[in-house]
Every structure is written in structure tokens, then in C-alpha cells.
Design an enzyme around this catalytic site. Structure first.
Site, PDB file in Angstrom:
ATOM      1  N   ASP A  92      66.049 -94.930  61.653  1.00  0.00           N
ATOM      2  CA  ASP A  92      65.231 -93.730  62.406  1.00  0.00           C
ATOM      3  C   ASP A  92      63.772 -93.827  62.091  1.00  0.00           C
ATOM      4  OD1 ASP A  92      65.994 -90.698  60.425  1.00  0.00           O
ATOM      5  OD2 ASP A  92      64.865 -92.636  60.104  1.00  0.00           O
ATOM      6  N   ASP A 271      76.133 -92.227  64.049  1.00  0.00           N
ATOM      7  CA  ASP A 271      75.897 -92.255  62.646  1.00  0.00           C
ATOM      8  C   ASP A 271      75.831 -90.669  62.104  1.00  0.00           C
ATOM      9  OD1 ASP A 271      72.962 -91.079  63.533  1.00  0.00           O
ATOM     10  OD2 ASP A 271      73.074 -90.950  61.289  1.00  0.00           O
TER      11      ASP A 271
END
Ligand SMILES: CNc1nc2cc(C(N)=O)ccc2[nH]1
Length: 376
Positions: A92, A271
Site C-alpha cells: 500500500d 487483505d
């Protein structure tokens, strides 16, 4: 990176597909274990690959940038070389961690100023430098720099934040498309849909993100405390706008039930820290329902943690033994519980994929959601 749509469920928007990256293939729907600071906490790479059968794991740009730092990661030849995980990695961009971890932060047009939660040093993340950072980390899939709006959020704040996230996305694309991977393999950039819980903003953001025509698309700004029904409503709306021929990644989701419901809405990638974080305090997801292993009732239950699930960890160790380890605060407790929960999450999405290919997902999902919510 390519995406092949392999099957669509007749009774829902669920689909099965195949994502091909420089480090291998990902069969969707897929759950991605979170490997925050170059490790999926308490789990060996061998266990991830062989027992859990993970196909892709996450890294956090915020954490890796602060520790071990980009100089070490670059000297190692990238994160794959550093932690020895040779399958796909997604990172990310750090935006979410800056908002959730850093004590003090200031959002400006340029980017986000923040203080390290480790040593209080001051840093500035910008769309440009987080692209460079993720180039250096070397993840196969990297995320655009965005603001994940909190829940609840005022309409005007959500609107202004969404437009800034769109301006940041343009800067991410310009920087990413004008740089190369550092380690000889291709990387891909996913943009992120925002817009909080407002249908008009979500529509606008999904249309803008789709128009960027990247190889995959992410849905952000959810799983931040909103009611599950609101999460599903926003996901349903966004999935109806994002292109079918690109993978859809719903960030930070979620419980087993959240995952199955969102697969039915057309999400391919997930996730969440839940399986590993909850494992460490004794909350186990099993094929029979949810177990709080700290509970007295498991004290003399010498049956396997989850005989139905299979795999070494879930069948070799008993409930009574794991309960003892958790109460004794033994390291092995977190190790066993984490491998078990991740094995369950990967088992669940694999079951979903099989059901989608068989055309029976919709009915199976409803039965499964009920069963998974059972507290044993
Ligand atoms: C745990 N929930 C969660 N929501 C998220 C949203 C984002 C995002 N970029 O909007 C990133 C990580 C997230 N994790």
C-alpha cells in the site's frame, strides 16, 4: 500484469480469475496476508508458501520506509530478496498508515507531513516520493497515494478529499509511468476509489478511476467503522462501474462473512490484519465457526484445532494445548494461531473459487456465512 476472467457465478456478481505478475500467478478470489514490516507476523515464509498456500502477501510502505529503510531494501535488491518471499507482493502507499499510526500529521496539496511513530522524526509523503519508494521496495502491485477518509465523514470533507486524491492520482501516474522498476521486473500501479459513504461521490470517483485505464483497480475508504450494509452498498455501486476485465481489490476487508459477501458483489482481492491480529489474542476462525480459545470450555478439549481444515498446524495441535500456550503467553501460541487463521482464510477463498467455477457460489455463500458467524 494481466487478468484473465475465468468464470462468473450465475446467481451473483462473483467471478473467478487469474492475475499474472512478474513473480507468479494469483488465482482469484484471493486473500492477501498482511506482512506489515517485511514479515507476516509470527509466520515463516515456508509456512506461508506450503501450509497456508498464500499466493501474494502485502507490505506497508509507511513501515518499510521507516524501518529497515530504503537504503537497506535497495542494497538487498528489493523486498523479495530481503525477506525471501519470491511470489507476488503488493504494497500500500502509506497513506492509510500515516492516518492511523502517526500521531501528528498535516495534509497539504503537496502531500502529507507526519511524525514517525518510532522516533518522532518528521517526514513528508508525496505522490511522487511514494511512487519512488514503492519502486525501491519492488512490489509487483503498488497502490496510489490517497486519503482514506474516516467514518463518519462530512459530505464536503469527503468531496474535497476525493478531488485531492484524484489530483494525487494524476501525479502518481505521471511519476510511475516515467520511471522504471529497479530490479529488472515490471510493477503495476492500482488507483483507489474513494468518496466515503456518499453514492454520488463514489460514482464520480469510480468513473474517474475507471477512466485511468490501469491494469487493476482498488476500492478504498471502507472497513473504517461503517456498518457492513453500508460497505456492501458502496462496494456494489463501485463494482457496477469498474471494468469487469480488471481485478478489483477491496482494501482492509475483512471478516470471513465480509469477504464472502463482497466476493458476491464482484470483488477479487482482499487483505486484512484480522486473521493474524485476532490470532494473537486467541480468536480462531474455524470451519465450524468462531472459537475464543481462551475460554474455559477448551481447557480439556484435546481434539485438533480444526480437523476439517487439514494442514499440519490445525490438526497436529489440540485446542487444550493452544489454550494453555495462549494463557502462558508463549511465543508458540501466536505462531500456531496465526498459521491456523491464515490457513482458514486461504481455504475459504479457495472454496469460494471452486463454487464460482461450479456455478453454485450464491447458495453456498448464504449457508457458509451463517455457519462462519457461529460462536462455538
Ligand atoms: C482495515 N480497514 C482498512 N480500510 C482501508 C482503506 C485504505 C484506503 N487506502 O482507502 C487502505 C487500507 C485500509 N484498511
Amino acid at each position: 500484469m494481466t487478468f484473465e476472467l475465468q468464470a462468473q457465478d450465475p446467481g451473483s456478481n462473483a467471478r473467478a480469475g487469474k492475475v499474472t505478475t512478474a513473480h507468479g500467478v494469483i488465482e482469484t478470489p484471493i486473500f492477501m496476508p498482511v506482512g506489515t514490516a517485511a514479515t507476516v507476523k509470527a509466520v515463516h515464509q515456508r509456512e506461508l508458501k506450503e501450509d497456508i498456500q498464500a499466493q501474494i502477501i502485502l507490505g506497508n510502505t509507511y513501515h518499510l520506509y521507516l524501518r529497515p529503510g530504503l537504503d537497506i531494501l535497495e542494497k538487498a535488491g528489493g523486498l523479495h530478496k530481503f525477506n525471501g518471499w519470491d511470489k507476488p507482493i503488493l504494497t500500500d502507499s502509506g497513506g492509510y498508515q500515516v492516518f492511523s499510526l502517526s500521531g501528528t500529521r498535516k495534509i497539504i496539496e503537496e502531500g502529507v507531513k507526519f511524525k514517525s511513530h518510532i522516533d518522532g522524526s518528521t517526514h513528508l509523503f508525496t505522490p511522487e516520493n511514494v511512487m519512488d519508494t514503492q519502486r525501491t521496495i519492488g512490489a509487483d502491485i503498488i497502490m496510489a497515494f490517497d486519503e482514506c477518509t474516516p467514518y463518519p465523514c462530512e459530505y464536503d470533507y469527503a468531496k474535497n478529499s476525493m478531488h485531492r486524491t484524484h489530483r494525487w492520482l494524476k501525479r502518481c501516474c505521471e511519476r510511475f509511468d516515467s520511471t522504471e522498476g529497479k530490479y529488472g521486473f515490471d510493477q503495476t500501479l492500482f488507483p483507489i476509489v474513494q468518496g466515503s459513504t456518499f453514492r454520488d461521490l463514489r460514482t464520480q470517483s469510480a468513473e474517474y478511476i475507471a477512466s485511468m485505464n490501469r491494469e487493476g483497480n482498488a476500492i478504498g475508504g471502507l472497513s473504517v467503522g461503517e456498518p457492513a450494509e453500508m460497505m456492501y452498498e458502496m462496494t456494489d455501486l463501485v463494482c457496477s462501474i469498474l471494468p469487469k476485465d480488471k481485478p478489483r481489490y477491496l482494501m482492509g476487508v475483512g471478516t470471513p462473512a465480509n469477504i464472502l459477501e463482497n466476493i458476491a458483489l464482484g470483488v477479487d482481492m482482499f487483505d486484512c490484519v484480522l486473521p493474524t491480529r485476532n490470532a494473537r489474542n486467541g480468536m480462531l476462525f474455524t470451519t465450524q465457526g468462531i472459537i475464543n480459545i481462551r475460554n474455559q470450555r477448551w481447557k480439556d478439549d484435546f481434539s485438533p484445532i480444526d480437523a476439517e481444515l487439514g494442514g499440519y498446524t490445525s490438526t497436529f495441535y489440540s485446542k487444550a494445548y493452544l489454550r494453555h500456550l495462549i494463557h502462558a503467553q508463549e511465543y508458540l501460541a501466536g505462531m500456531i494461531a496465526s498459521v491456523h487463521n491464515l490457513t482458514f482464510y486461504l481455504w475459504l477463498v479457495k472454496q469460494a473459487r471452486e463454487q464460482i467455477k461450479a456455478g453454485t457460489f450464491a447458495a453456498w455463500k448464504n449457508v457458509m456465512v451463517e455457519k462462519l458467524m457461529t460462536r462455538l
